[in-house]
Design a protein around this motif. Structure first.
Motif, PDB file in Angstrom:
ATOM      1  N   LEU A  77       0.802  -1.222   0.000  1.00  0.00           N
ATOM      2  CA  LEU A  77       0.000   0.000   0.000  1.00  0.00           C
ATOM      3  C   LEU A  77       0.836   1.274   0.000  1.00  0.00           C
ATOM      4  O   LEU A  77       0.286   2.376   0.026  1.00  0.00           O
ATOM      5  N   GLY A  78       2.164   1.118  -0.054  1.00  0.00           N
ATOM      6  CA  GLY A  78       3.034   2.278  -0.108  1.00  0.00           C
ATOM      7  C   GLY A  78       3.825   2.467   1.172  1.00  0.00           C
ATOM      8  O   GLY A  78       3.456   1.963   2.232  1.00  0.00           O
ATOM      9  N   ILE A  79       4.924   3.206   1.083  1.00  0.00           N
ATOM     10  CA  ILE A  79       5.733   3.455   2.264  1.00  0.00           C
ATOM     11  C   ILE A  79       4.965   4.375   3.223  1.00  0.00           C
ATOM     12  O   ILE A  79       4.195   5.247   2.800  1.00  0.00           O
ATOM     13  N   ALA A  80       5.169   4.177   4.503  1.00  0.00           N
ATOM     14  CA  ALA A  80       4.402   4.908   5.516  1.00  0.00           C
ATOM     15  C   ALA A  80       4.540   6.426   5.384  1.00  0.00           C
ATOM     16  O   ALA A  80       3.536   7.150   5.505  1.00  0.00           O
ATOM     17  N   PRO A  81       5.745   6.971   5.139  1.00  0.00           N
ATOM     18  CA  PRO A  81       5.834   8.433   5.027  1.00  0.00           C
ATOM     19  C   PRO A  81       5.011   9.005   3.881  1.00  0.00           C
ATOM     20  O   PRO A  81       4.449  10.106   4.011  1.00  0.00           O
ATOM     21  N   LEU A  82       4.912   8.284   2.775  1.00  0.00           N
ATOM     22  CA  LEU A  82       4.109   8.792   1.660  1.00  0.00           C
ATOM     23  C   LEU A  82       2.625   8.688   1.972  1.00  0.00           C
ATOM     24  O   LEU A  82       1.853   9.615   1.688  1.00  0.00           O
ATOM     25  N   ARG A  83       2.196   7.577   2.541  1.00  0.00           N
ATOM     26  CA  ARG A  83       0.773   7.458   2.896  1.00  0.00           C
ATOM     27  C   ARG A  83       0.379   8.545   3.895  1.00  0.00           C
ATOM     28  O   ARG A  83      -0.707   9.124   3.805  1.00  0.00           O
ATOM     29  N   THR A  84       1.277   8.849   4.825  1.00  0.00           N
ATOM     30  CA  THR A  84       1.003   9.918   5.786  1.00  0.00           C
ATOM     31  C   THR A  84       0.942  11.272   5.094  1.00  0.00           C
ATOM     32  O   THR A  84       0.064  12.099   5.382  1.00  0.00           O
ATOM     33  N   ALA A  85       1.872  11.513   4.168  1.00  0.00           N
ATOM     34  CA  ALA A  85       1.879  12.784   3.439  1.00  0.00           C
ATOM     35  C   ALA A  85       0.612  12.951   2.613  1.00  0.00           C
ATOM     36  O   ALA A  85       0.031  14.042   2.547  1.00  0.00           O
ATOM     37  N   ILE A  86       0.165  11.879   1.965  1.00  0.00           N
ATOM     38  CA  ILE A  86      -1.072  11.940   1.186  1.00  0.00           C
ATOM     39  C   ILE A  86      -2.261  12.199   2.099  1.00  0.00           C
ATOM     40  O   ILE A  86      -3.139  13.016   1.793  1.00  0.00           O
ATOM     41  N   ALA A  87      -2.295  11.514   3.244  1.00  0.00           N
ATOM     42  CA  ALA A  87      -3.395  11.705   4.189  1.00  0.00           C
ATOM     43  C   ALA A  87      -3.454  13.152   4.685  1.00  0.00           C
ATOM     44  O   ALA A  87      -4.545  13.734   4.792  1.00  0.00           O
ATOM     45  N   CYS A  88      -2.319  13.735   4.963  1.00  0.00           N
ATOM     46  CA  CYS A  88      -2.283  15.138   5.392  1.00  0.00           C
ATOM     47  C   CYS A  88      -2.755  16.059   4.274  1.00  0.00           C
ATOM     48  O   CYS A  88      -3.505  17.019   4.506  1.00  0.00           O
ATOM     49  N   HIS A  89      -2.333  15.767   3.052  1.00  0.00           N
ATOM     50  CA  HIS A  89      -2.733  16.552   1.885  1.00  0.00           C
ATOM     51  C   HIS A  89      -4.238  16.481   1.673  1.00  0.00           C
ATOM     52  O   HIS A  89      -4.913  17.517   1.509  1.00  0.00           O
ATOM     53  N   VAL A  90      -4.788  15.277   1.714  1.00  0.00           N
ATOM     54  CA  VAL A  90      -6.228  15.091   1.522  1.00  0.00           C
ATOM     55  C   VAL A  90      -7.003  15.735   2.667  1.00  0.00           C
ATOM     56  O   VAL A  90      -8.043  16.372   2.456  1.00  0.00           O
ATOM     57  N   SER A  91      -6.512  15.593   3.884  1.00  0.00           N
ATOM     58  CA  SER A  91      -7.186  16.184   5.046  1.00  0.00           C
ATOM     59  C   SER A  91      -7.264  17.702   4.919  1.00  0.00           C
ATOM     60  O   SER A  91      -8.291  18.314   5.251  1.00  0.00           O
ATOM     61  N   ALA A  92      -6.187  18.310   4.443  1.00  0.00           N
ATOM     62  CA  ALA A  92      -6.168  19.769   4.304  1.00  0.00           C
ATOM     63  C   ALA A  92      -7.184  20.246   3.269  1.00  0.00           C
ATOM     64  O   ALA A  92      -7.769  21.325   3.413  1.00  0.00           O
ATOM     65  N   LEU A  93      -7.410  19.447   2.256  1.00  0.00           N
ATOM     66  CA  LEU A  93      -8.327  19.836   1.190  1.00  0.00           C
ATOM     67  C   LEU A  93      -9.766  19.418   1.457  1.00  0.00           C
ATOM     68  O   LEU A  93     -10.710  20.141   1.108  1.00  0.00           O
ATOM     69  N   HIS A  94      -9.948  18.228   2.072  1.00  0.00           N
ATOM     70  CA  HIS A  94     -11.276  17.614   2.082  1.00  0.00           C
ATOM     71  C   HIS A  94     -11.732  17.093   3.437  1.00  0.00           C
ATOM     72  O   HIS A  94     -12.743  16.402   3.507  1.00  0.00           O
ATOM     73  N   GLY A  95     -11.012  17.379   4.504  1.00  0.00           N
ATOM     74  CA  GLY A  95     -11.430  16.895   5.804  1.00  0.00           C
ATOM     75  C   GLY A  95     -10.663  15.662   6.246  1.00  0.00           C
ATOM     76  O   GLY A  95      -9.966  15.016   5.465  1.00  0.00           O
ATOM     77  N   SER A  96     -10.818  15.335   7.500  1.00  0.00           N
ATOM     78  CA  SER A  96     -10.003  14.322   8.165  1.00  0.00           C
ATOM     79  C   SER A  96      -9.925  13.010   7.391  1.00  0.00           C
ATOM     80  O   SER A  96     -10.931  12.385   7.076  1.00  0.00           O
ATOM     81  N   THR A  97      -8.692  12.621   7.070  1.00  0.00           N
ATOM     82  CA  THR A  97      -8.408  11.375   6.344  1.00  0.00           C
ATOM     83  C   THR A  97      -7.191  10.733   6.988  1.00  0.00           C
ATOM     84  O   THR A  97      -6.181  11.407   7.233  1.00  0.00           O
ATOM     85  N   ASP A  98      -7.280   9.437   7.240  1.00  0.00           N
ATOM     86  CA  ASP A  98      -6.214   8.710   7.926  1.00  0.00           C
ATOM     87  C   ASP A  98      -5.330   7.995   6.912  1.00  0.00           C
ATOM     88  O   ASP A  98      -5.790   7.604   5.830  1.00  0.00           O
ATOM     89  N   ALA A  99      -4.066   7.806   7.283  1.00  0.00           N
ATOM     90  CA  ALA A  99      -3.152   7.079   6.392  1.00  0.00           C
ATOM     91  C   ALA A  99      -3.641   5.665   6.110  1.00  0.00           C
ATOM     92  O   ALA A  99      -3.328   5.090   5.054  1.00  0.00           O
ATOM     93  N   ASN A 100      -4.397   5.088   7.021  1.00  0.00           N
ATOM     94  CA  ASN A 100      -4.941   3.750   6.813  1.00  0.00           C
ATOM     95  C   ASN A 100      -6.108   3.721   5.814  1.00  0.00           C
ATOM     96  O   ASN A 100      -6.660   2.659   5.539  1.00  0.00           O
ATOM     97  N   GLU A 101      -6.464   4.880   5.284  1.00  0.00           N
ATOM     98  CA  GLU A 101      -7.462   4.978   4.225  1.00  0.00           C
ATOM     99  C   GLU A 101      -6.836   5.326   2.884  1.00  0.00           C
ATOM    100  O   GLU A 101      -7.530   5.661   1.926  1.00  0.00           O
ATOM    101  N   ILE A 102      -5.500   5.221   2.822  1.00  0.00           N
ATOM    102  CA  ILE A 102      -4.728   5.590   1.629  1.00  0.00           C
ATOM    103  C   ILE A 102      -3.990   4.377   1.085  1.00  0.00           C
ATOM    104  O   ILE A 102      -3.375   3.617   1.836  1.00  0.00           O
ATOM    105  N   ALA A 103      -4.044   4.218  -0.230  1.00  0.00           N
ATOM    106  CA  ALA A 103      -3.221   3.224  -0.921  1.00  0.00           C
ATOM    107  C   ALA A 103      -2.441   3.931  -2.025  1.00  0.00           C
ATOM    108  O   ALA A 103      -3.014   4.692  -2.815  1.00  0.00           O
TER     109      ALA A 103
END
Length: 408
Positions: A77-103
Motif C-alpha cells: 500500500l506504499g511506504i508509511a511516510p508517503l501514505r502519511t503525506a497523502i493523508a495530510c494533503h487530503v485532510s487539508a483539502l477535504h477533511g479528516s483522512t487517515d493514512a490507513n485509508e490511503i493506498a
C-alpha cells in the motif's frame, strides 16, 4: 489430411485473447499520434500532459533515494511516510483522512483498475458519465462488466449534466457509477449540489462511486475549497461506498513517473493490498520518495501552474473564437478545450488530415466515445508561443479548405 479439415483445425487453435479483451477500443489518440511521431514539424497537442518537465527538487529527491540504494520492494500500500503525506494533503483539502485509508498505486490509471477490481465483476452494470477518457470506460469491460453511458450535453452554457437523466440511469441493479470531474476531455466540473444528489441516490440503492479526481487542482471556478474542485470527499464519510482516485501526474508535472493514490474505506485496505500484490506488488520506492517531496514542497508550484493554465486557456479560447466555424467555450477545469469545427463530424479522419496537411496534432472527439464525435480536444498545457503557432496552422488549414470549396 483433408485440406478443409486442416484449415478448421488450424482456426480452432489460433492464439486469440479472450473476447472481452479483443472487443476493447484501441486508443484513437494514439492512432493520431502514431501518424505524427518522429516528425519534428508536427506540433503535438494530443496528449494530456504539460510540456514542462518535472521540477528539479522532485527529480533530486528521486535521485537521492536511488543513490541511497532505495531500490527494494515496499509495503503493497506504499511506504508509511508517503501514505502519511497523502493523508495530510487530503485532510487539508477535504477533511479528516487517515493514512490507513490511503493506498499508493503505480499511476492513476492503475488506481482506476484496482478500484474497479475491488467492486466490479463479470455481469455487473456500470454507469459512466461521458464523453470520457477511454481507459475509464474500457477498464470495467476488461472485468466482464456491462458499461452504460450517460452523456453530458453541450449548449450555450458549455458542457452540462442532465442530473435527472443520470439519476434515472442509476437503477437499483447498478453496481458502480464512475464520475470524472474535472472531466477529460470537456473540462466540465460536477457542482456540489449535483454531487450531493448523486451521493444520496447511490446511498439509497447501494451503488458504489468511483470518483476520478486527478484534475481536482486544475480548477478555475469559484465553488470548492482551497483552490480545489468540488470533491466527493468533501461530502462522503470515509467508511461508505466511495472510492476516490488521484495522481501526481497533472498537478505536479509527473506524468512519466506513474504514481497515484486511492482514498477508500479502511475496511477495503486488506483486499486492496492483495490486488496491488497481484498487479504490481508496489510502486517503486524511489518514485514514492519523490512523491513525498512533491506533496510537502510543491504547493507553490501547483498554484503557479494553475495560474499559467488559466492564462493559456483564456488565450486559446479567444484565439479559436476568431476562426470561422469554431464553437468553443472556456471550461471550469482540467487542461483541455473540447470544441467543434468544420469537418469534426468525422473527427478521427479530420485529426489525421490535420497532422498530414497542417502539422497540427489534436485528439479526435470520437476517442472519448460516440458522444464526443463532432468535437476535437486541444491540450493547452504549454506556453503561449506554441499555442499561437498551433492556432496559426489551424487558421491556415481552415482558410485553405474554404478556398477549395469556393467560400469567400
Amino acid at each position: 489430411m483433408n485440406t478443409l479439415a486442416s484449415t478448421a483445425t488450424d482456426a480452432a487453435h489460433v492464439p486469440n485473447a479472450r473476447d472481452a479483451v479483443r472487443a476493447l477500443r484501441p486508443s484513437q489518440i494514439r492512432e493520431v499520434a502514431n501518424a505524427g511521431f518522429g516528425n519534428p514539424d508536427v506540433l503535438p497537442f494530443w496528449f494530456g500532459e504539460s510540456d514542462r518537465p518535472t521540477l528539479q527538487f522532485i527529480r533530486d529527491a528521486a535521485r537521492e533515494a536511488l543513490s541511497a540504494g532505495d531500490t527494494f520492494y515496499t509495503h503493497n500500500l506504499g511506504i508509511a511516510p508517503l501514505r502519511t503525506a497523502i493523508a495530510c494533503h487530503v485532510s487539508a483539502l477535504h477533511g479528516s483522512t487517515d493514512a490507513n485509508e490511503i493506498a499508493v498505486t503505480s499511476a492513476g490509471v492503475n488506481a482506476l483498475m484496482l478500484a474497479s477490481q475491488l467492486v466490479v465483476g463479470a455481469g455487473d452494470r456500470v454507469v459512466a458519465l461521458t464523453p470520457l477518457w477511454p481507459n475509464i470506460v474500457e477498464i470495467p469491460k476488461i472485468l466482464g462488466a456491462q458499461v452504460d453511458t450517460v452523456s453530458l450535453e453541450y449548449g450555450p452554457a458549455g458542457w452540462q449534466l442532465d442530473l435527472d437523466r443520470l439519476l434515472d440511469a442509476l437503477t437499483p441493479d447498478t453496481r458502480l457509477l464512475i464520475v470524472n470531474s474535472p472531466n477529460n476531455p470537456t473540462g466540465w466540473v460536477m457542482r456540489r449540489d449535483e454531487q450531493e444528489a448523486v451521493l444520496q441516490h447511490c446511498r439509497r440503492h447501494g451503488i458504489w462511486v468511483i470518483a476520478d479526481e486527478v484534475y481536482e487542482r486544475l480548477y478555475y471556478g469559484d465553488e470548492g475549497t482551497n483552490g480545489c474542485a468540488p470533491s466527493f470527499l468533501d461530502i462522503a464519510s470515509r467508511d461508505e461506498r466511495v472510492i476516490c482516485v488521484n495522481s501526481f501526474s497533472k498537478a505536479y508535472l509527473m506524468t512519466g513517473w506513474r504514481l497515484g493514490w486511492i482514498v477508500a474505506p479502511r475496511a477495503l485496505m486488506d483486499d486492496l493490498a492483495k490486488l496491488v500484490e497481484y498487479n504490481t506488488s508496489c510502486a517503486p520506492a524511489f518514485v514514492q520518495h519523490a512523491g513525498i517531496v512533491a506533496l510537502n514542497s510543491g504547493e507553490s508550484m501547483t498554484q503557479a501552474l494553475v495560474q499559467d493554465l488559466r492564462v493559456s486557456r483564456d488565450h486559446l479560447v479567444q484565439a479559436l473564437q476568431q476562426l470561422p466555424g469554431v464553437d468553443v467555450m472556456a471550461p471550469p477545469g482540467a487542461m483541455y478545450l473540447f470544441f467543434s469545427m468544420p469537418g469534426a463530424t468525422t473527427s478521427l479522419a479530420l485529426c489525421k488530415t490535420l497532422v498530414r496537411e497542417a502539422g497540427l496534432g489534436l485528439a479526435p472527439g470520437s476517442a472519448f466515445g460516440p458522444e464526443g464525435e463532432g468535437f476535437i480536444r486541444w491540450c493547452y498545457a504549454c506556453d503561449i508561443e506554441r499555442i499561437d503557432k498551433g492556432v496559426a496552422r489551424l487558421r491556415g488549414f481552415l482558410d485553405g479548405h474554404r478556398r477549395k470549396e469556393g467560400i469567400a
